[in-house]
Design a protein around this motif. Structure first.
Motif, short mmCIF file in Angstrom:
data_model
loop_
_atom_site.label_atom_id
_atom_site.label_comp_id
_atom_site.label_asym_id
_atom_site.label_seq_id
_atom_site.Cartn_x
_atom_site.Cartn_y
_atom_site.Cartn_z
N LEU B 69 -29.55 -12.02 -5.63
CA LEU B 69 -30.76 -11.83 -6.43
C LEU B 69 -30.74 -10.48 -7.13
N LEU B 70 -30.34 -9.44 -6.41
CA LEU B 70 -30.32 -8.09 -6.99
C LEU B 70 -28.96 -7.73 -7.57
N ASN B 71 -28.02 -8.67 -7.47
CA ASN B 71 -26.67 -8.44 -7.98
C ASN B 71 -26.03 -7.19 -7.36
N MET B 72 -26.12 -7.13 -6.05
CA MET B 72 -25.54 -6.01 -5.31
C MET B 72 -24.74 -6.55 -4.11
N THR B 73 -23.94 -5.68 -3.51
CA THR B 73 -23.13 -6.12 -2.36
C THR B 73 -24.02 -6.34 -1.13
N GLN B 74 -23.55 -7.21 -0.26
CA GLN B 74 -24.25 -7.46 1.01
C GLN B 74 -24.38 -6.17 1.80
N SER B 75 -23.32 -5.37 1.75
CA SER B 75 -23.31 -4.12 2.49
C SER B 75 -24.44 -3.19 2.04
N ALA B 76 -24.55 -3.03 0.74
CA ALA B 76 -25.59 -2.15 0.20
C ALA B 76 -26.98 -2.64 0.61
N ILE B 77 -27.18 -3.96 0.52
CA ILE B 77 -28.47 -4.53 0.90
C ILE B 77 -28.74 -4.33 2.39
N SER B 78 -27.72 -4.56 3.18
CA SER B 78 -27.86 -4.42 4.63
C SER B 78 -28.27 -3.00 5.02
N HIS B 79 -27.63 -2.03 4.37
CA HIS B 79 -27.97 -0.63 4.62
C HIS B 79 -29.44 -0.36 4.29
N GLN B 80 -29.90 -0.88 3.18
CA GLN B 80 -31.28 -0.63 2.77
C GLN B 80 -32.28 -1.39 3.65
N LEU B 81 -31.88 -2.57 4.10
CA LEU B 81 -32.77 -3.33 5.00
C LEU B 81 -32.97 -2.57 6.31
N ARG B 82 -31.94 -1.86 6.70
CA ARG B 82 -32.02 -1.04 7.91
C ARG B 82 -33.08 0.06 7.74
N VAL B 83 -33.07 0.68 6.57
CA VAL B 83 -34.06 1.72 6.27
C VAL B 83 -35.48 1.12 6.28
N LEU B 84 -35.60 -0.04 5.66
CA LEU B 84 -36.91 -0.69 5.58
C LEU B 84 -37.41 -1.11 6.96
N LYS B 85 -36.46 -1.51 7.82
CA LYS B 85 -36.84 -1.95 9.16
C LYS B 85 -37.29 -0.76 10.00
N GLN B 86 -36.58 0.35 9.86
CA GLN B 86 -36.95 1.56 10.60
C GLN B 86 -38.33 2.06 10.19
N ALA B 87 -38.67 1.83 8.93
CA ALA B 87 -40.00 2.23 8.43
C ALA B 87 -41.06 1.19 8.79
N GLU B 88 -40.62 0.16 9.51
CA GLU B 88 -41.52 -0.92 9.92
C GLU B 88 -42.18 -1.62 8.74
N LEU B 89 -41.41 -1.78 7.68
CA LEU B 89 -41.92 -2.47 6.50
C LEU B 89 -41.42 -3.92 6.45
N VAL B 90 -40.28 -4.17 7.10
CA VAL B 90 -39.78 -5.55 7.20
C VAL B 90 -39.40 -5.86 8.64
N LEU B 103 -41.63 -9.51 5.21
CA LEU B 103 -42.48 -8.32 5.26
C LEU B 103 -43.15 -8.19 6.62
N GLU B 104 -43.28 -6.97 7.07
CA GLU B 104 -43.88 -6.71 8.39
C GLU B 104 -45.38 -6.98 8.37
N ASP B 105 -46.05 -6.56 7.32
CA ASP B 105 -47.50 -6.77 7.24
C ASP B 105 -47.98 -6.79 5.80
N GLU B 106 -49.28 -6.84 5.64
CA GLU B 106 -49.87 -7.01 4.31
C GLU B 106 -50.14 -5.68 3.58
N HIS B 107 -49.99 -4.56 4.31
CA HIS B 107 -50.25 -3.27 3.67
C HIS B 107 -49.32 -3.04 2.50
N VAL B 108 -48.08 -3.52 2.71
CA VAL B 108 -47.05 -3.31 1.69
C VAL B 108 -47.57 -3.72 0.32
N LYS B 109 -48.16 -4.90 0.26
CA LYS B 109 -48.71 -5.40 -0.99
C LYS B 109 -49.78 -4.47 -1.54
#
Lengths: 124, 124
Positions: B69-90, B103-109
DNA sequence: TAGTTATATGAGCATTTATTCAAGTGTTTT
DNA sequence: AAAACACTTGAATAAATGCTCATATAACTA
């Protein structure tokens, strides 16, 4: 061994979840200002800048007042105020030698509040 | 010439505006989580991560779907998902080989929306 | 069991960024 | 006019950050 791991190749999922991906693609196209949004949040994503904004929410202040408040050099504060001004988050007003800074609008407070809600939920 | 330009020295303003500075100092003390807030916005302040969040707001998706979808490598996405997870956003959910993120919750929106309001005001 | 698929992760690299330092501008004071 | 004051700005530097590459893990399949 023919598989290149680090290229952007389609996997089976992409076919299986084709409708979901296409749906998401529509949503991406719908919001072309996502890059601008990232730029905005980047400005908020620095403790110096966010403390400046927080301070200015209380009252209009000049550069050297902010500097002593945050215990930083005038130069550092001035550089960050420039970033905040470019993002249209603060405005300035000169009165003789002194330049007073204040918040540009009320959105700043609302963006703050939404963030704080998330923070407080996290620490439960 | 005795004045050191780059030190954090009090200037006349600090005395003149003493009450304003003290008032602001109280406000700073009141919100000790400003550093956490900056950390949160820092996560939003990257176009890759904000596009991931935007996509996930439409539907739960797996890593390789986000990658195409974002036209990026799986690795790059995985790294960023880790950041998002640590921030409790996903959050994530494994189903066999596949890991689905949502998404972790509705605040994000809501944080999104406040940002978009500012963006749209700016461009007037 | 060996091979494949989906994802995660550590190291390396290039880029960005926040601060400092030094020098500048503009305004007021003496 | 010269000095002082409040602030700005450009260059340099150190730290942080995002991506790539290679490899590792985990689950499934033949």
């Amino acid at each position: 061994m023919t598989k290149k791991f680090n290229s952007i190749e389609r996997c089976d999922c992409n076919v299986i979840h084709e409708d979901i991906v296409n749906q998401a693609r529509d949503k991406m196209a719908q919001e072309e200002s996502l890059y601008d949004l990232a730029e905005l949040f980047k400005v908020f994503g620095d403790s110096t800048r966010i403390r400046i904004l927080w301070a200015l929410h209380e009252a209009e202040m000049c550069v050297c007042d902010i500097a002593v408040l945050l215990n930083m050099t005038q130069s550092a504060i001035s550089h960050q105020l420039r970033v905040l001004k470019q993002a249209e988050l603060v405005k300035s007003r000169r009165e003789g030698k002194i330049v007073f800074y204040s918040l540009e609008d009320e959105h700043v407070k609302q963006i703050f509040d939404q963030g704080l809600i998330h923070i407080s939920e996290e620490s439960k």
